[in-house]
Design an enzyme around this catalytic site. Structure first.
Site, PDB file in Angstrom:
ATOM      1  N   ARG A  93       0.848  -1.178   0.000  1.00 39.17           N
ATOM      2  CA  ARG A  93       0.000   0.000   0.000  1.00 39.17           C
ATOM      3  C   ARG A  93       0.892   1.238   0.000  1.00 39.17           C
ATOM      4  NH1 ARG A  93      -2.764   3.013   4.766  1.00 39.17           N
ATOM      5  NH2 ARG A  93      -3.915   4.529   3.549  1.00 39.17           N
ATOM      6  N   HIS A 138      -3.027  10.936   0.869  1.00 43.40           N
ATOM      7  CA  HIS A 138      -2.569  10.677   2.240  1.00 43.40           C
ATOM      8  C   HIS A 138      -1.983  11.988   2.777  1.00 43.40           C
ATOM      9  CE1 HIS A 138      -1.351   7.206   5.075  1.00 43.40           C
ATOM     10  NE2 HIS A 138      -1.006   8.319   5.703  1.00 43.40           N
ATOM     11  N   GLU A 183      -7.801   8.335   6.157  1.00 47.50           N
ATOM     12  CA  GLU A 183      -8.153   8.930   7.446  1.00 47.50           C
ATOM     13  C   GLU A 183      -8.613  10.382   7.370  1.00 47.50           C
ATOM     14  OE1 GLU A 183      -5.108   8.477  10.386  1.00 47.50           O
ATOM     15  OE2 GLU A 183      -5.296   6.309  10.436  1.00 47.50           O
ATOM     16  N   ASN A 323      -7.987   1.443   9.509  1.00 45.51           N
ATOM     17  CA  ASN A 323      -6.710   1.470  10.210  1.00 45.51           C
ATOM     18  C   ASN A 323      -7.029   1.233  11.672  1.00 45.51           C
ATOM     19  OD1 ASN A 323      -5.716   2.289   7.758  1.00 45.51           O
ATOM     20  ND2 ASN A 323      -5.245   4.386   8.373  1.00 45.51           N
ATOM     21  N   TYR A 325      -5.231   0.636  15.546  1.00 49.04           N
ATOM     22  CA  TYR A 325      -4.022   0.603  16.349  1.00 49.04           C
ATOM     23  C   TYR A 325      -4.282   0.380  17.829  1.00 49.04           C
ATOM     24  CZ  TYR A 325      -1.337   2.809  12.504  1.00 49.04           C
ATOM     25  OH  TYR A 325      -0.710   3.084  11.320  1.00 49.04           O
ATOM     26  N   GLU A 392      -3.958  -0.404   7.917  1.00 52.34           N
ATOM     27  CA  GLU A 392      -2.843  -0.060   8.811  1.00 52.34           C
ATOM     28  C   GLU A 392      -3.053  -0.707  10.167  1.00 52.34           C
ATOM     29  OE1 GLU A 392      -1.864   4.123   9.337  1.00 52.34           O
ATOM     30  OE2 GLU A 392      -2.256   4.530   7.236  1.00 52.34           O
TER      31      GLU A 392
HETATM   32  C1  GBH Z   1      -1.899   6.700  10.751  1.00 52.82           C
HETATM   33  O1  GBH Z   1      -2.698   7.483  11.567  1.00 52.82           O
HETATM   34  C2  GBH Z   1      -1.484   7.411   9.496  1.00 52.82           C
HETATM   35  O2  GBH Z   1      -2.300   7.040   8.402  1.00 52.82           O
HETATM   36  C3  GBH Z   1      -0.034   7.224   9.163  1.00 52.82           C
HETATM   37  O3  GBH Z   1       0.338   8.142   8.186  1.00 52.82           O
HETATM   38  C4  GBH Z   1       0.780   7.350  10.419  1.00 52.82           C
HETATM   39  O4  GBH Z   1       2.143   7.343  10.169  1.00 52.82           O
HETATM   40  C5  GBH Z   1       0.420   6.208  11.311  1.00 52.82           C
HETATM   41  O5  GBH Z   1      -0.928   6.149  11.534  1.00 52.82           O
HETATM   42  C6  GBH Z   1       1.098   6.245  12.658  1.00 52.82           C
HETATM   43  O6  GBH Z   1       0.725   7.359  13.375  1.00 52.82           O
HETATM   44  O7  GBH Z   1      -3.557  12.580  19.391  1.00 52.82           O
HETATM   45  O8  GBH Z   1      -4.961  11.166  20.779  1.00 52.82           O
HETATM   46  O9  GBH Z   1      -5.983  12.812  19.328  1.00 52.82           O
HETATM   47  C7  GBH Z   1      -2.877   6.834  12.817  1.00 52.82           C
HETATM   48  C8  GBH Z   1      -4.111   7.147  13.479  1.00 52.82           C
HETATM   49  C9  GBH Z   1      -5.378   8.858  14.333  1.00 52.82           C
HETATM   50  C10 GBH Z   1      -3.181   8.467  15.196  1.00 52.82           C
HETATM   51  C11 GBH Z   1      -5.393  10.155  15.028  1.00 52.82           C
HETATM   52  C12 GBH Z   1      -3.188   9.746  15.902  1.00 52.82           C
HETATM   53  C13 GBH Z   1      -4.636  11.254  16.999  1.00 52.82           C
HETATM   54  C14 GBH Z   1      -4.960  10.730  18.333  1.00 52.82           C
HETATM   55  N1  GBH Z   1      -4.040   8.462  14.035  1.00 52.82           N
HETATM   56  N2  GBH Z   1      -4.570  10.065  16.207  1.00 52.82           N
HETATM   57  S1  GBH Z   1      -4.853  11.920  19.545  1.00 52.82           S
END
Ligand code: GBH
Length: 484
Positions: A93, A138, A183, A323, A325, A392
């Protein structure tokens, strides 16, 4: 007696490992994104984008790092593909830098060198048996379009449509999996809400909703263009992707259950509902309207969609991409006082992390492996897609080669994905972990590393080195099962 014992051992062995194999329909992959890996920020006719501008402003990025060179994948893509091939992945991707192929974002000026780069990359992948999964956007918006208002300008949908058409025309024959926008919630929250990401706008009370609406419009435009002009010929699938955290109610009270659901709708539904169902989530409509009124507005800060738009946007997906996490605990809160409008007051809940969850190098990211299985079930129940791709999933640390915590994270998350497939019957067909390479982690610069491959950002050749997790992932892919 002996014979009985052997049977038990055989059953236990079979149950523990042999049964738990990823089905043939499941493809292993890895991911990255243009601004985070390419570098070559002003080479071969590329125009400036909002991340070039933003990262060049002192103080915006940790250590004032930039993506000017990043992993230098613009020059080193063949090496990246060789690594992917060695790992055995079947999906890669990546995203396209809009201003690399259309320097000011408009179709008036098309940069052939930029087109060539992506055509070469796609050919290199296909020649090595790897399927491209292409993200159109992106987060690296051409600067010229930001000057016109960026994601606050409804016209962005038309610009995005023209861009999408150029990409479909050139890469259409080779790409089966498309993602229009990565996102949108992060673009709107971080880019136009709190200003931590480019373009750095702090418009958390109202700009964020305009941004959400225009992302839905732009996605739908790009989807409809593919549907009417390319789908018959190329047969690819198009969707948007959304980040989804698991939201657990803090207690068994119905108030906390409602709060968790509402948090989901403000973070996921605001971007997914119009596409995968119809219109904004009702709870978002009601809460923003109510608070806007109490704040003295004669209209809701959440803009309306016309009936025509609702129909145009609804159903614009061929698969679900998410995505995933991390997880959050959500607690009900009494209605906040009327003060400066923010989406957080509109949402009105309290979120936190469970202290028992292992912490990564990123403040927002903790390890809660069952969360991914819950999210997959939630998505299935709520949107009922026929296919889900996890675009992701990953773990950050500070870059060590022997990254045992990353392996543990992946092992446990992938085991839960496997359970969702085998036991819950959810059709997860692809998994592109984040990320192949250590890369430019947005406002965090190079201080948080997500790669399974280490990149030496101090060396001009940006040397790539396998971490323990890369060796481990290679063995997982070979076994099609979770190995030690
Ligand atoms: C992804 O976003 C991105 O698509 C990617 O580019 C990036 O490198 C990767 O993850 C790792 O970060 O600060 O508590 O409000 C990840 C999901 C969603 C993570 C929004 C940060 C903010 C949370 N993101 N989030 S907060």
């Amino acid at each position: 007696m002996t014979r009985f014992g052997l049977v038990i051992i055989a059953v236990a062995f079979y149950g523990a490992s042999a049964e738990k194999v990823f089905p043939d329909s499941f493809k292993f992959g890895a991911a990255g994104a243009s601004y985070q890996i390419e570098g070559a920020w002003n080479e071969d006719g590329k125009g400036p984008n909002i991340w070039d501008t933003f990262a060049h402003i002192p103080g915006k990025i940790k250590n004032n790092s930039t993506g000017d060179v990043a992993c230098d994948s613009y020059h080193k893509y063949k090496e990246d593909v060789a690594i992917l091939k060695d790992l055995g992945v079947k999906l890669y991707r990546f995203s396209i830098s809009w201003s690399r192929i259309m320097p000011d974002g408009t179709p008036y000026n098309i940069n052939q060198a930029g087109i060539d780069y992506y055509v070469n990359l796609v050919h290199e992948l296909i020649d090595n048996g790897i399927e491209p999964v292409v993200t159109l956007y992106h987060w690296d918006l051409p600067q010229h379009l930001e000057d016109l208002g960026g994601w606050l300008n409804p016209r962005i949908a038309d610009y995005f449509g023209d861009y999408a058409r150029v990409v479909y025309k050139t890469l259409g024959p080779y790409v089966k999996y498309w993602i229009t926008i990565n996102e949108p919630s992060t673009t709107c929250n971080a880019g136009y809400g709190q200003g931590a990401h480019a373009p750095g706008k702090d418009l958390i009370g109202d700009g964020i909703y305009l941004c959400a609406q225009n992302n839905a419009r732009a996605h739908a435009k790009a989807y409809r263009i593919y549907e009417t002009e390319f789908k018959q010929q190329y047969g690819g699938k198009v969707t948007i992707n959304v980040p989804i955290a698991m939201y657990y109610p803090k207690t068994t009270s119905s108030l906390d259950a409602e709060a968790a659901e509402r948090t989901f709708e403000f973070n996921v539904g605001l971007y997914a509902n119009a596409i995968f169902k119809s219109n904004w989530p009702q709870v978002v409509i009601d809460r923003v309207a109510n608070r806007s009124k109490l704040e003295g507005y004669s209209f809701s800060r959440l803009p309306e969609f016309s009936q025509e738009e609702i129909e145009y946007i609804s159903g614009t997906y061929d698969y679900f991409a998410l995505n995933m996490y991390t997880s959050n605990i959500v607690e009900y809160a009494d209605e906040g006082e009327i003060s400066t409008p923010t989406i957080w007051l509109d949402q009105g809940t309290i979120t936190s992390a469970d202290p028992s969850w292992p912490k990564s190098a990123s403040s927002w990211l903790n390890s809660d492996p069952p969360g991914i299985r819950h999210v997959l079930n939630k998505v299935q129940e709520k949107y009922n897609p026929s296919e889900i791709v996890i675009t992701e999933n990953g773990w950050s640390d500070t870059g060590e080669l022997d990254d045992q915590k990353r392996i543990t994270y992946y092992k446990e998350y992938m085991s839960n994905i496997l359970d969702a497939i085998l036991e819950d019957g959810i059709n997860v067909t692809g998994y592109t972990l984040w990320s192949l390479l250590d890369n430019f982690e947005w406002a965090e610069g190079f201080t948080q590393r997500f790669g399974i491959i280490q990149v030496d950002f101090d060396s001009p050749s940006r040397t790539r080195t396998y971490k323990s997790s890369a060796h481990w992932y290679k063995r997982v892919i070979q076994a099609r099962a979770i190995v030690d």
